[in-house]
Design a protein around this motif. Sequence first.
Motif, PDB file in Angstrom:
ATOM      1  N   GLN A  54       0.833  -1.201   0.000  1.00 47.04           N
ATOM      2  CA  GLN A  54       0.000   0.000   0.000  1.00 47.04           C
ATOM      3  C   GLN A  54       0.877   1.264   0.000  1.00 47.04           C
ATOM      4  OE1 GLN A  54      -3.124  -0.873   2.749  1.00 47.04           O
ATOM      5  NE2 GLN A  54      -4.034   1.168   2.624  1.00 47.04           N
ATOM      6  N   ALA A  55       1.953   1.237   0.785  1.00 46.60           N
ATOM      7  CA  ALA A  55       2.879   2.377   0.822  1.00 46.60           C
ATOM      8  C   ALA A  55       3.618   2.511  -0.504  1.00 46.60           C
ATOM      9  CB  ALA A  55       3.879   2.202   1.965  1.00 46.60           C
ATOM     10  N   ALA A  56       4.064   1.381  -1.068  1.00 47.19           N
ATOM     11  CA  ALA A  56       4.823   1.408  -2.327  1.00 47.19           C
ATOM     12  C   ALA A  56       3.993   2.052  -3.428  1.00 47.19           C
ATOM     13  CB  ALA A  56       5.240  -0.011  -2.722  1.00 47.19           C
ATOM     14  N   ARG A  57       2.685   1.809  -3.395  1.00 52.57           N
ATOM     15  CA  ARG A  57       1.811   2.411  -4.408  1.00 52.57           C
ATOM     16  C   ARG A  57       1.846   3.940  -4.365  1.00 52.57           C
ATOM     17  NH1 ARG A  57      -3.950  -0.646  -5.062  1.00 52.57           N
ATOM     18  NH2 ARG A  57      -3.195  -2.782  -5.177  1.00 52.57           N
ATOM     19  N   THR A  58       2.041   4.507  -3.166  1.00 52.06           N
ATOM     20  CA  THR A  58       2.059   5.970  -3.068  1.00 52.06           C
ATOM     21  C   THR A  58       3.299   6.546  -3.732  1.00 52.06           C
ATOM     22  OG1 THR A  58       3.252   6.108  -0.964  1.00 52.06           O
ATOM     23  CG2 THR A  58       0.875   5.807  -0.824  1.00 52.06           C
ATOM     24  N   PHE A  59       4.348   5.719  -3.923  1.00 55.17           N
ATOM     25  CA  PHE A  59       5.586   6.189  -4.567  1.00 55.17           C
ATOM     26  C   PHE A  59       5.565   5.967  -6.075  1.00 55.17           C
ATOM     27  CE2 PHE A  59       7.511   4.919  -0.304  1.00 55.17           C
ATOM     28  CZ  PHE A  59       7.635   6.218   0.147  1.00 55.17           C
ATOM     29  N   MET A  60       4.556   5.241  -6.588  1.00 50.31           N
ATOM     30  CA  MET A  60       4.524   4.851  -8.002  1.00 50.31           C
ATOM     31  C   MET A  60       4.071   5.976  -8.906  1.00 50.31           C
ATOM     32  SD  MET A  60       2.621   1.187  -8.024  1.00 50.31           S
ATOM     33  CE  MET A  60       2.759   0.840  -9.787  1.00 50.31           C
ATOM     34  N   THR A  61       4.668   6.024 -10.094  1.00 48.42           N
ATOM     35  CA  THR A  61       4.050   6.807 -11.165  1.00 48.42           C
ATOM     36  C   THR A  61       3.426   5.795 -12.120  1.00 48.42           C
ATOM     37  OG1 THR A  61       6.165   6.844 -12.302  1.00 48.42           O
ATOM     38  CG2 THR A  61       5.637   8.744 -10.924  1.00 48.42           C
TER      39      THR A  61
END
Lengths: 304, 304
Positions: free
Chosen positions: A16-23
């Motif tokens: 869930q956190a990694a998704r916030t860093f994704m473009t």
Amino acid sequence: MSRIAYFGPIGTFTEQAARTFMTADDELVAADTIPQALDAVRRGEADAACVPVENSVEGAVPATLDSLAVGEPLIGVAEALLPVHFSILTRDDVGEIRTVASHPHALAQVRQWLADNLPGARAVAAGSTAAAAVAVQAGEFDAAVTAPVAVEHYPLKVLATEVADVRDARTRFLLMRRPPVVLPEPTGADRTSLVAAAANRTGALAELLTELATRGINLTRLDARPNKQNFGEYRFFIDFEGHVAEPRIADALAALRRRCRDVRFLGSFARADGVRATIEPAARNEDFTDAAGWVAAVQRGEQA
Amino acid sequence: MSRIAYFGPIGTFTEQAARTFMTADDELVAADTIPQALDAVRRGEADAACVPVENSVEGAVPATLDSLAVGEPLIGVAEALLPVHFSILTRDDVGEIRTVASHPHALAQVRQWLADNLPGARAVAAGSTAAAAVAVQAGEFDAAVTAPVAVEHYPLKVLATEVADVRDARTRFLLMRRPPVVLPEPTGADRTSLVAAAANRTGALAELLTELATRGINLTRLDARPNKQNFGEYRFFIDFEGHVAEPRIADALAALRRRCRDVRFLGSFARADGVRATIEPAARNEDFTDAAGWVAAVQRGEQA
């Protein structure tokens, strides 16, 4: 396109956190453990790794800190802050709930809720919140305590959401890259993170923190972790307000480098909570720039 | 006869540590959790509690620190240091070992050994090392990673002993009592432990540690734990050489009491490792006693 490694499997808080860093065109790659996510970046198999660093209830995440302190250095370029509340998932065919599975840390954070709402259920430890969901799906247990994102990956029934004994519990995550990196621009609400091995003698840690204090730099976190070789010897993970691009922070880092046997920069990045740095009188960046300019002029014989 | 509560069930490392604190007619009482062991002492149901405080590999034990920081104060009167190596237990009727159960912390400390010696086995999380032994006995799993003492309680076959990835890993335990207590006598190789909430401003922790450093007092441990109310606010668990009965330590405690919003004494007791305090020049107890005597004489107008 970037490949972002994270402590998986899918359906965890770290995903869930990694998704916030994704473009849009980035790709997420699950790793079995935190060290493996970081090693994927060190070996060039991933461009970045998303790892949890601390939780407001449980404290530091030892596996992350220990992995960042040794091996090829990595630099933090972004942070994310995630509210920690859980979903309780079950199967459609479950009648009475007799067993509830999850990672022991997750179980610890919903103990009171379980006692109030599922008093007859036995808590069972699983390897991760997502592994608990898989086990429920397979019929091994009746319910799982999971990250909210889990329901998107596993075809389970939602029994409850936003479950948490402690209100406002949060976990902080970092996005780590392999140097050389382009450091993020200073925003005025930044955090700098490092790990240092202070000399093993009376007053060494006090002196180290005084280097920050006398420069008006506010600590945001300090964690001591055993160095695993000698009981009683520690590494200190120190976070403070400010960005290494600022003269006051650069001046402090130079002082720590002089003082410490071993110091490693873990990054300067915008704080996810947006809290701006408190600047003490005489500790503004202009104060440092003016003072350095004056000393240079004195050395040239131009000023007194 | 004393009743000593410990984090059970029987067959764990904490039971093994609790035994080192027992005299012949003491009785051990298992508690389900660390907070419950401490609460039993607070309620007078037990005379003392044996709890783990730190491990040389995993670091601090959060459940112990958090429980000591709040609620009715308890005082540490003795410590024990236990080598952490594990036994691998199985049933007589098991052929190939396909599953190995234990507490996740124990599994983490034997990961390499399992990869080398039981590469085909799957690791399964259990609630405690002893719970894993019970599950193996019940036929749920093939092997358990347990404390050495477990084999005395569960009729299982010993597959291996002294298993540990990290040589010389150790866990430190404290025996906590409810005040008023008779403090142990100073031995010259003592440790004093306390928890303090430093003011939330720049330099507060540096100042606090400087109070110890300027009195020549050597830190043995510092742990920051979130206070669970506000992310970014911490309590500091500080251990240092010396005994509160010594003038230099008493002087430092008074200074911390003046400086800290909240400070709690967690005990002065003989170090289990027997390491004697390093005394800096001008920081001997005689120096403190002489100086106090001189000031008193000055105040009486007798000396200059």
